[in-house]
Design an enzyme around this catalytic site. Structure first.
Site, PDB file in Angstrom:
ATOM      1  N   HIS A  35       0.164   7.241   8.646  1.00 35.26           N
ATOM      2  CA  HIS A  35       1.032   6.167   9.140  1.00 35.26           C
ATOM      3  C   HIS A  35       2.459   6.368   8.638  1.00 35.26           C
ATOM      4  CE1 HIS A  35       1.888   2.091  10.663  1.00 35.26           C
ATOM      5  NE2 HIS A  35       2.649   1.973   9.587  1.00 35.26           N
ATOM      6  N   GLU A  36       2.610   6.737   7.371  1.00 34.83           N
ATOM      7  CA  GLU A  36       3.950   6.961   6.826  1.00 34.83           C
ATOM      8  C   GLU A  36       4.582   8.223   7.409  1.00 34.83           C
ATOM      9  OE1 GLU A  36       4.849   4.305   5.378  1.00 34.83           O
ATOM     10  OE2 GLU A  36       2.774   3.651   5.322  1.00 34.83           O
ATOM     11  N   VAL A  68       0.832  -1.202   0.000  1.00 35.81           N
ATOM     12  CA  VAL A  68       0.000   0.000   0.000  1.00 35.81           C
ATOM     13  C   VAL A  68       0.866   1.250   0.000  1.00 35.81           C
ATOM     14  CG1 VAL A  68      -1.770   1.281   1.244  1.00 35.81           C
ATOM     15  CG2 VAL A  68      -1.876  -1.215   1.159  1.00 35.81           C
TER      16      VAL A  68
END
Length: 782
Positions: free
Chosen positions: A418-419, A391
């Site tokens: 999240h990244e 993803v």
């Protein structure tokens, strides 16, 4: 991704024995002591890696990359006999050489072709190496006609043509040049070379089915802490790290595309390296690509030299090898914030701008308020074609994310945040071993949810957490509570690819442990303060779990006095090494306004006797958040097969509504259709697969089709669509379809023309993928 079939220990997938030039060293150097990272063959513990330079030439027509690697090293012990690097069978080493590094020397540059120089004569070669003496197994280091391992000063490229290459080290002088049809790899250029480079003997040996070892002999008199350079010239083709796409596999269908994916141990097929998260260094790269191809890398600085047609990159902070990333293709950009830019193919750029403009700065600011300054400078995002195998990937300064996620707003938000969180947890502070990936993923997931709580509220965060924990428990049922992969500290056995350890336990069980630690503090803001101190202490290093836990107890001495690490049933050691579900889960009651309607609707549809009218009128799905809808559909999936009257009424009520929703919702409904053999909606399965090229939206459906009675239907769709799939994805689907069958024949897809679902179905249910874990339940993001 599907795990490769196990192979005998010591054999890699392409090589069955050592590979070297015709003049291999007569006496191979003794092997170094065993490395601490069982996934790495390298001798990283014997050296200090200061910097790596890469000269790369992209050759899309040949689906190949020609490279030159210059490592700046110091030995940590007297007279190491050899340097061992991680490589891969897809990477072909042409030469290796040693060079004594000059103090304060500027980074090298690279020459990409002899024709780039003018016709002026070249200056005389530099003097021979005065010290240390050449290794016994290597050819003598002397002045004279330069070989491909002799490196020129900067004026050479301007003053005259590069000399014709002689035989590379490790090859017979009588043998033809290593690249007869292609130009040789780049040559490094040093502004003030103190001496010529000394050719070294080398050999390549099998290691595992995901890599090989490159052993390079070193000069005998090499002393500790004496700077030196190792130069390796090589070519590499399709490998685990490098994904070449023909124009037809891009959205624009105009230009070739290439990207790399280094996590976990793939970058050894990109360049020779210490492929372990325990080793970090700065890097620079000079990249030549065909005209019209935009090149990007995970670097803090980048420039384009138009006259030379090369891109230059520099990463000023130490990173592990797996975070060195490259992408090149038909990419354009737009600024979406003061320190953020989005890159995408031209046809996708407007959508990417509309989804993310102003948002990334909001998330970065929230993260900085929690965990301290964002240290990487820019935070750019590049959207990759659907062939991207996961993803998203947290490459520093340049997040890679699959373009398919653009249509699912809430998933896009969560995946990018999240990244962003990985900028602190994973990139700045990294797990030192793949056995403790939860140190990056669990902490990043916790930080992600703190950021979403600050920006979108606690209810939204609890809803997303409930959705992920549902998936965790689903995975637990499939794997069993005693499965060792459910541990946070997983034992990595030799030969096992660390990527096989990536699962929801890494994320969600790791998150639950971090959340438990935060609850011990009483106030999450106190825990935020601890994490800021943790980042400041360990940034740009790699850590183990004990570093985190010792820092935690030292930061909160009152908790240490209470012996919270030994609390019965919740011991830290048990959190790390017990199999099964998390020992404690977060209180999600703040999300009840969003989760309770889901639970109510699910009960209405699954309680006997069914009152379909009441169920259908109770909720308007079009007004729900995406995570509410996917949580509802996931629970229906868990309960499948459903009674026929239930699936029929569900289709009547929701099928047409779901058709207009995003792919994350549609794939779940189509999995329900498949698992319940609901033939009236099978044409929607066909239509969906005909328009999808992404792993995350194809593999789950093919797994379900082949688990049930619809394998022939799956075969028909695959033969119609295989030409639009990346070869790696095509191979994975072929493996799913081939379970229990003879190998699939190559079929001319132009002869399959039917537009209706195949109704000639198999009588026997395949057991090959029964109980398979859907890719969407595993690869949350990297």
């Amino acid at each position: 991704m599907a795990a490769p079939a196990p192979r005998p220990p010591g054999l890699c997938c392409c090589r069955k024995g050592s590979a070297a030039g015709p003049e291999a060293p007569p006496a191979p150097p003794p092997p170094p002591e065993p490395p601490p990272d069982v996934a790495s063959a390298s001798s990283s513990q014997l050296f200090s890696l200061r910097h790596l330079h890469l000269g790369l030439e992209l050759r899309p027509a040949a689906r190949a990359l020609a490279g030159c690697l210059v490592l700046e090293l110091c030995a940590l012990r007297p007279q190491p006999s050899a340097l061992v690097l991680d490589v891969h069978p897809a990477l072909h080493v042409l030469s290796a050489a040693y060079r004594r590094a000059a103090a304060g020397e500027a980074p090298c540059s690279f020459a990409f072709s002899p024709t780039e120089a003018t016709a002026a004569p070249a200056p005389p070669p530099p003097p021979p190496c005065p010290s240390p003496p050449p290794p016994p197994c290597a050819p003598p280091c002397t002045a004279g006609p330069p070989s491909t391992a002799t490196f020129l000063s900067a004026p050479c490229i301007a003053a005259g043509p590069l000399p014709s290459p002689a035989a590379p080290p490790g090859e017979s002088p009588a043998s033809p040049p290593p690249a007869a049809a292609e130009p040789p790899p780049p040559l490094p250029l040093f502004a003030q070379p103190p001496c010529a480079a000394c050719p070294l003997g080398f050999r390549v040996d099998p290691f595992t089915d995901y890599g090989s070892s490159l052993t390079v002999s070193l000069p005998a008199a090499l002393q500790p802490h004496q700077p030196f350079q190792i130069i390796v010239r090589y070519t590499t083709a399709d490998g685990p790290a490098i994904w070449w796409l023909d124009p037809e596999l891009t959205y624009g269908n105009a230009k070739p595309f290439v990207f790399t994916q280094g996590h976990s141990v793939c970058n050894r097929s990109f360049f020779p390296c210490f492929d372990t998260p325990a080793v970090k260094c700065t890097y620079s790269a000079t990249v030549k690509a065909p005209e019209g191809i935009q090149v990007l890398m995970s670097a803090t600085q980048s420039t384009y030299l138009e006259e030379e047609g090369v891109y230059q990159f520099y990463m000023e902070y130490p990173v592990p090898a797996y975070l060195v990333a490259l992408v090149a293709g038909d990419l354009t950009h737009a600024d979406i914030g003061p320190r953020s830019r989005v890159w995408a193919e031209p046809c996708l750029l407007p959508t990417a701008i509309s989804k993310l403009s102003g948002m990334v700065e909001r998330w970065l600011t929230a993260a900085e308020s929690l965990y301290g300054p964002y240290i990487w400078g820019r935070y750019d995002i590049v959207f990759l074609p659907p062939s991207f195998p996961i993803v998203a990937m947290e490459n520093p300064c340049l997040t890679f994310i699959i373009s398919s996620i653009l249509e699912s707003d809430e998933f896009l938000i969560i995946d990018v945040i999240h990244e962003v969180a990985h900028s602190w947890f994973g990139n700045a502070v990294t797990n030192a071993t793949w056995e403790e990936m939860w140190l990056s993923e669990g902490l990043a997931t916790y930080a992600q949810r703190r950021i979403t709580t600050e920006t979108y509220g606690a209810a939204f965060t609890c809803l997303e957490t409930a959705f992920r924990l549902d998936a965790l428990h689903r995975q637990m049922k499939l794997l069993g509570e005693d499965n060792p992969v459910s541990k946070l500290q997983v034992k990595l056995e030799p030969g096992v690819n660390p990527s096989n350890l990536m699962n929801l336990f890494t994320y969600e069980k790791g998150y639950c442990f971090v959340y438990y630690l935060s609850q011990l503090c009483g106030d999450p803001r106190h825990f935020d303060s601890f994490l800021r101190a943790y980042i400041e202490k360990y940034k740009f290093t790699s850590v183990v779990a004990q570093d985190l836990l010792d820092s935690f107890l030292n930061y909160f001495p009152e908790l240490k006095e209470q012996c919270v690490e030994s609390k019965a049933g919740l011991e830290f050691e048990r959190w790390l090494n017990a199999t099964g579900p998390p020992l404690a889960e977060p209180d999600l009651s703040q999300g009840s306004s969003l989760t309770r309607p889901v639970e109510t609707l699910f009960k209405l549809w699954t309680t006997e006797p069914l009152d379909s009218a009441a169920a259908a009128s109770s909720v308007d799905l079009t007004k729900w958040r995406t995570f509410q809808t996917v949580l509802f559909l996931d629970r229906l999936l868990d309960g499948s097969p459903l009674p026929h009257k239930v699936i029929k009424k569900l289709s009547e009520c929701y099928s047409s509504q779901l058709d207009s929703m995003n792919a994350e919702i549609r794939i779940r409904w189509l999995q329900i259709v498949v698992r319940n053999d609901y033939y009236p909606d099978l044409y929607k399965v066909r239509r969906f697969l005909e328009n999808q090229m992404s792993r995350m939206y194809t593999i789950p459906l093919y797994e379900d089709l082949c688990t049930g009675t619809l394998k022939s239907f799956a075969l028909e769709i695959f033969y119609q669509t295989q030409n639009q799939l990346h070869p790696n994805l095509r191979k994975t689907i072929q493996q799913i379809l081939s379970q229990g069958l003879n190998p699939l024949p190559a079929i001319d897809t132009t002869v399959v023309t039917t537009d209706t679902p195949a109704m000639v179905l198999e009588d026997k249910v395949s057991e090959a993928t029964n109980g398979a874990i859907s890719l969407r339940d595993v690869n949350v993001s990297a």
